[in-house]
Design a protein around this motif. Sequence first.
Motif, PDB file in Angstrom:
ATOM      1  N   PRO A 171       4.964   1.679 -12.218  1.00 45.00           N
ATOM      2  CA  PRO A 171       6.426   1.704 -12.308  1.00 45.00           C
ATOM      3  C   PRO A 171       6.961   2.863 -13.141  1.00 45.00           C
ATOM      4  O   PRO A 171       8.078   3.334 -12.904  1.00 45.00           O
ATOM      5  N   MET A 172       6.185   3.307 -14.133  1.00 47.39           N
ATOM      6  CA  MET A 172       6.631   4.383 -15.010  1.00 47.39           C
ATOM      7  C   MET A 172       6.213   5.763 -14.524  1.00 47.39           C
ATOM      8  O   MET A 172       6.881   6.759 -14.801  1.00 47.39           O
ATOM      9  N   ASP A 173       5.094   5.829 -13.811  1.00 45.16           N
ATOM     10  CA  ASP A 173       4.574   7.112 -13.310  1.00 45.16           C
ATOM     11  C   ASP A 173       4.300   6.973 -11.816  1.00 45.16           C
ATOM     12  O   ASP A 173       3.151   6.737 -11.408  1.00 45.16           O
ATOM     13  N   PRO A 174       5.340   7.087 -10.983  1.00 49.36           N
ATOM     14  CA  PRO A 174       5.179   6.826  -9.547  1.00 49.36           C
ATOM     15  C   PRO A 174       4.244   7.786  -8.838  1.00 49.36           C
ATOM     16  O   PRO A 174       3.855   7.531  -7.697  1.00 49.36           O
ATOM     17  N   GLU A 175       3.875   8.893  -9.496  1.00 47.81           N
ATOM     18  CA  GLU A 175       2.934   9.813  -8.849  1.00 47.81           C
ATOM     19  C   GLU A 175       1.518   9.227  -8.833  1.00 47.81           C
ATOM     20  O   GLU A 175       0.642   9.718  -8.097  1.00 47.81           O
ATOM     21  N   ILE A 176       1.276   8.182  -9.627  1.00 44.10           N
ATOM     22  CA  ILE A 176      -0.019   7.518  -9.645  1.00 44.10           C
ATOM     23  C   ILE A 176      -0.070   6.513  -8.499  1.00 44.10           C
ATOM     24  O   ILE A 176       0.665   5.530  -8.490  1.00 44.10           O
ATOM     25  N   VAL A 177      -0.915   6.755  -7.526  1.00 47.73           N
ATOM     26  CA  VAL A 177      -1.077   5.867  -6.372  1.00 47.73           C
ATOM     27  C   VAL A 177      -2.567   5.681  -6.141  1.00 47.73           C
ATOM     28  O   VAL A 177      -3.325   6.660  -6.106  1.00 47.73           O
ATOM     29  N   GLN A 178      -2.995   4.442  -6.011  1.00 46.01           N
ATOM     30  CA  GLN A 178      -4.403   4.175  -5.730  1.00 46.01           C
ATOM     31  C   GLN A 178      -4.523   2.930  -4.865  1.00 46.01           C
ATOM     32  O   GLN A 178      -3.592   2.136  -4.745  1.00 46.01           O
ATOM     33  N   GLU A 179      -5.676   2.777  -4.246  1.00 41.78           N
ATOM     34  CA  GLU A 179      -5.934   1.612  -3.415  1.00 41.78           C
ATOM     35  C   GLU A 179      -6.459   0.480  -4.287  1.00 41.78           C
ATOM     36  O   GLU A 179      -7.459   0.631  -4.981  1.00 41.78           O
ATOM     37  N   GLY A 180      -5.766  -0.648  -4.300  1.00 42.51           N
ATOM     38  CA  GLY A 180      -6.178  -1.800  -5.090  1.00 42.51           C
ATOM     39  C   GLY A 180      -5.552  -1.799  -6.472  1.00 42.51           C
ATOM     40  O   GLY A 180      -5.032  -0.786  -6.953  1.00 42.51           O
ATOM     41  N   PRO A 181      -5.581  -2.958  -7.162  1.00 38.34           N
ATOM     42  CA  PRO A 181      -4.966  -3.077  -8.488  1.00 38.34           C
ATOM     43  C   PRO A 181      -5.747  -2.322  -9.551  1.00 38.34           C
ATOM     44  O   PRO A 181      -6.893  -1.914  -9.344  1.00 38.34           O
ATOM     45  N   GLY A 182      -5.120  -2.149 -10.703  1.00 34.23           N
ATOM     46  CA  GLY A 182      -5.739  -1.448 -11.822  1.00 34.23           C
ATOM     47  C   GLY A 182      -4.694  -1.141 -12.873  1.00 34.23           C
ATOM     48  O   GLY A 182      -3.604  -1.715 -12.879  1.00 34.23           O
ATOM     49  N   THR A 183      -5.019  -0.236 -13.787  1.00 34.01           N
ATOM     50  CA  THR A 183      -4.080   0.189 -14.816  1.00 34.01           C
ATOM     51  C   THR A 183      -3.806   1.674 -14.669  1.00 34.01           C
ATOM     52  O   THR A 183      -4.655   2.435 -14.191  1.00 34.01           O
ATOM     53  N   CYS A 184      -2.613   2.077 -15.086  1.00 34.21           N
ATOM     54  CA  CYS A 184      -2.210   3.476 -14.962  1.00 34.21           C
ATOM     55  C   CYS A 184      -2.992   4.331 -15.955  1.00 34.21           C
ATOM     56  O   CYS A 184      -3.017   4.024 -17.156  1.00 34.21           O
ATOM     57  N   PRO A 185      -3.628   5.412 -15.506  1.00 37.53           N
ATOM     58  CA  PRO A 185      -4.372   6.274 -16.434  1.00 37.53           C
ATOM     59  C   PRO A 185      -3.473   7.076 -17.364  1.00 37.53           C
ATOM     60  O   PRO A 185      -3.954   7.647 -18.338  1.00 37.53           O
ATOM     61  N   VAL A 186      -2.174   7.099 -17.088  1.00 36.28           N
ATOM     62  CA  VAL A 186      -1.251   7.879 -17.923  1.00 36.28           C
ATOM     63  C   VAL A 186      -0.646   7.013 -19.020  1.00 36.28           C
ATOM     64  O   VAL A 186      -0.746   7.321 -20.209  1.00 36.28           O
ATOM     65  N   CYS A 187       0.008   5.885 -18.631  1.00 35.53           N
ATOM     66  CA  CYS A 187       0.702   5.059 -19.616  1.00 35.53           C
ATOM     67  C   CYS A 187       0.001   3.747 -19.915  1.00 35.53           C
ATOM     68  O   CYS A 187       0.359   3.055 -20.879  1.00 35.53           O
ATOM     69  N   GLY A 188      -0.981   3.348 -19.094  1.00 41.59           N
ATOM     70  CA  GLY A 188      -1.719   2.121 -19.350  1.00 41.59           C
ATOM     71  C   GLY A 188      -1.105   0.865 -18.767  1.00 41.59           C
ATOM     72  O   GLY A 188      -1.670  -0.217 -18.917  1.00 41.59           O
ATOM     73  N   MET A 189       0.048   0.977 -18.093  1.00 41.48           N
ATOM     74  CA  MET A 189       0.662  -0.209 -17.497  1.00 41.48           C
ATOM     75  C   MET A 189      -0.139  -0.684 -16.292  1.00 41.48           C
ATOM     76  O   MET A 189      -0.835   0.100 -15.643  1.00 41.48           O
ATOM     77  N   ALA A 190      -0.031  -1.987 -15.992  1.00 42.09           N
ATOM     78  CA  ALA A 190      -0.671  -2.523 -14.792  1.00 42.09           C
ATOM     79  C   ALA A 190       0.031  -1.984 -13.549  1.00 42.09           C
ATOM     80  O   ALA A 190       1.264  -1.917 -13.505  1.00 42.09           O
ATOM     81  N   LEU A 191      -0.747  -1.584 -12.559  1.00 42.49           N
ATOM     82  CA  LEU A 191      -0.180  -1.078 -11.310  1.00 42.49           C
ATOM     83  C   LEU A 191       0.383  -2.228 -10.481  1.00 42.49           C
ATOM     84  O   LEU A 191      -0.089  -3.367 -10.574  1.00 42.49           O
ATOM     85  N   GLU A 192       1.387  -1.925  -9.664  1.00 33.92           N
ATOM     86  CA  GLU A 192       2.031  -2.920  -8.818  1.00 33.92           C
ATOM     87  C   GLU A 192       1.964  -2.470  -7.361  1.00 33.92           C
ATOM     88  O   GLU A 192       1.922  -1.270  -7.077  1.00 33.92           O
ATOM     89  N   PRO A 193       1.967  -3.429  -6.413  1.00 32.37           N
ATOM     90  CA  PRO A 193       1.949  -3.051  -4.989  1.00 32.37           C
ATOM     91  C   PRO A 193       3.183  -2.225  -4.639  1.00 32.37           C
ATOM     92  O   PRO A 193       4.288  -2.507  -5.107  1.00 32.37           O
ATOM     93  N   MET A 194       2.988  -1.199  -3.812  1.00 32.78           N
ATOM     94  CA  MET A 194       4.113  -0.373  -3.398  1.00 32.78           C
ATOM     95  C   MET A 194       5.068  -1.154  -2.509  1.00 32.78           C
ATOM     96  O   MET A 194       6.273  -0.903  -2.516  1.00 32.78           O
ATOM     97  N   MET A 195       4.545  -2.117  -1.751  1.00 32.59           N
ATOM     98  CA  MET A 195       5.380  -2.973  -0.905  1.00 32.59           C
ATOM     99  C   MET A 195       5.075  -4.427  -1.243  1.00 32.59           C
ATOM    100  O   MET A 195       4.022  -4.934  -0.884  1.00 32.59           O
ATOM    101  N   PRO A 196       5.968  -5.108  -1.984  1.00 31.50           N
ATOM    102  CA  PRO A 196       5.703  -6.510  -2.351  1.00 31.50           C
ATOM    103  C   PRO A 196       5.544  -7.382  -1.120  1.00 31.50           C
ATOM    104  O   PRO A 196       6.107  -7.112  -0.062  1.00 31.50           O
ATOM    105  N   SER A 197       4.770  -8.436  -1.286  1.00 30.85           N
ATOM    106  CA  SER A 197       4.555  -9.393  -0.203  1.00 30.85           C
ATOM    107  C   SER A 197       5.287 -10.686  -0.521  1.00 30.85           C
ATOM    108  O   SER A 197       5.373 -11.105  -1.674  1.00 30.85           O
ATOM    109  N   LEU A 198       5.812 -11.338   0.512  1.00 28.52           N
ATOM    110  CA  LEU A 198       6.518 -12.604   0.323  1.00 28.52           C
ATOM    111  C   LEU A 198       5.571 -13.719  -0.081  1.00 28.52           C
ATOM    112  O   LEU A 198       5.986 -14.735  -0.625  1.00 28.52           O
ATOM    113  N   ASP A 199       4.266 -13.549   0.177  1.00 28.39           N
ATOM    114  CA  ASP A 199       3.299 -14.604  -0.097  1.00 28.39           C
ATOM    115  C   ASP A 199       2.655 -14.481  -1.474  1.00 28.39           C
ATOM    116  O   ASP A 199       1.774 -15.253  -1.817  1.00 28.39           O
TER     117      ASP A 199
END
Length: 360
Positions: free
Chosen positions: A107-135
């Motif tokens: 959310p803070m560094d949108p240039e960080i994109v990866q496949e699957g969950p993890g933490t941001c290597p820049v700020c350390g925040m947890a990554l979120e899905p680019m497209m949320p799911s209703l389920d």
Amino acid sequence: MSGHPHTHGSGPTCCSTPAAPAALPPATGSGCCGGKPPAGTPTVKDLVCGMDVDPASTAHHARHAGSDYHFCSDGCRRRFIADPQRYLDPSSHVAAPVPAGTLYTCPMDPEIVQEGPGTCPVCGMALEPMMPSLDEGENPELTDFRRRFWWSLPLSVATMALAMLAMTPLLHGLSPDLRVWIELALATPVVLWAGWPFLQRWAQSIGNRSPNMWTLIGTGVLAAYGYSVVATLAPDLFPPSFRQHGHVGVYFEAAAVIISLTLLGQLMELRARAKTSAAIKALLGLAPKTARVLRQDGREEDVDIGQLQPGDRLRVRPGEKVPVDGTVLEGRSSIDESMLTGEPVPVGKTVGDTVIGATL
């Protein structure tokens, strides 16, 4: 969708998808999250979408286990009836496995994109899905941090109380050496268990050479805790100038309280982000879940909306919602776009016109 009248042409409309579906603005009127009660009106929370609802004016109610629940729309009501426990106890809901290939971003560094969950290597925040799911269920990180916070809070409070009361007559009967060992026993699970995710992010920030908030927090906690452990186990290593009242001072309470306050801050942040995600999911809920794709051989196939690709040809029959944004290739019809424009009169569409997903 709002309840305005609409008309359709004599045949189905075929359109082309220019891109994947995007989040849509909220509907007005009777749609999900469609209206906010006037200020001062007694409200309750819609357990599905989180919106404030006036129990006296809404027409959507459900009764479960002897209690009444109120909703902003029939869609929210039906979702609650289908699985009440999911909304009454979100932490008990097990989210479906993440589909392979799901992209996550920071959310803070949108240039960080990866496949699957993890933490941001820049700020350390947890990554979120680019497209949320209703389920999706509750954010696993929120569930984990909540558990760590409530289990560690009593230990942090006890450690702080021992350290502060040691300077008052209340604990003069307690040996300083025994008190320090008790503080060590109380603070250790707080630092090494409750604070473990923060220490992992601290190590990651050091390894990536990208100092951030976790670098500061981790360094402070490890310095206070590490110094105090050495002072407890080997006090003779310190010069006499380090001694106060016959023993070396320790800072277990500082390390424990830093962890608890950081967990509290993360809980507040994750809850705020969860509310934002809930609003986005409510908007996604307005769109159809499937689309009718026209194949090259003329076959029609219903596919999940997430499988659509730019350039796919779709057939939209009279009375159906437009699955995604696109351009009309064949046919003509009238579409109710009041959810976007507020205009009650249907808009005529013909070849070359653009259509918007979730309109009727």
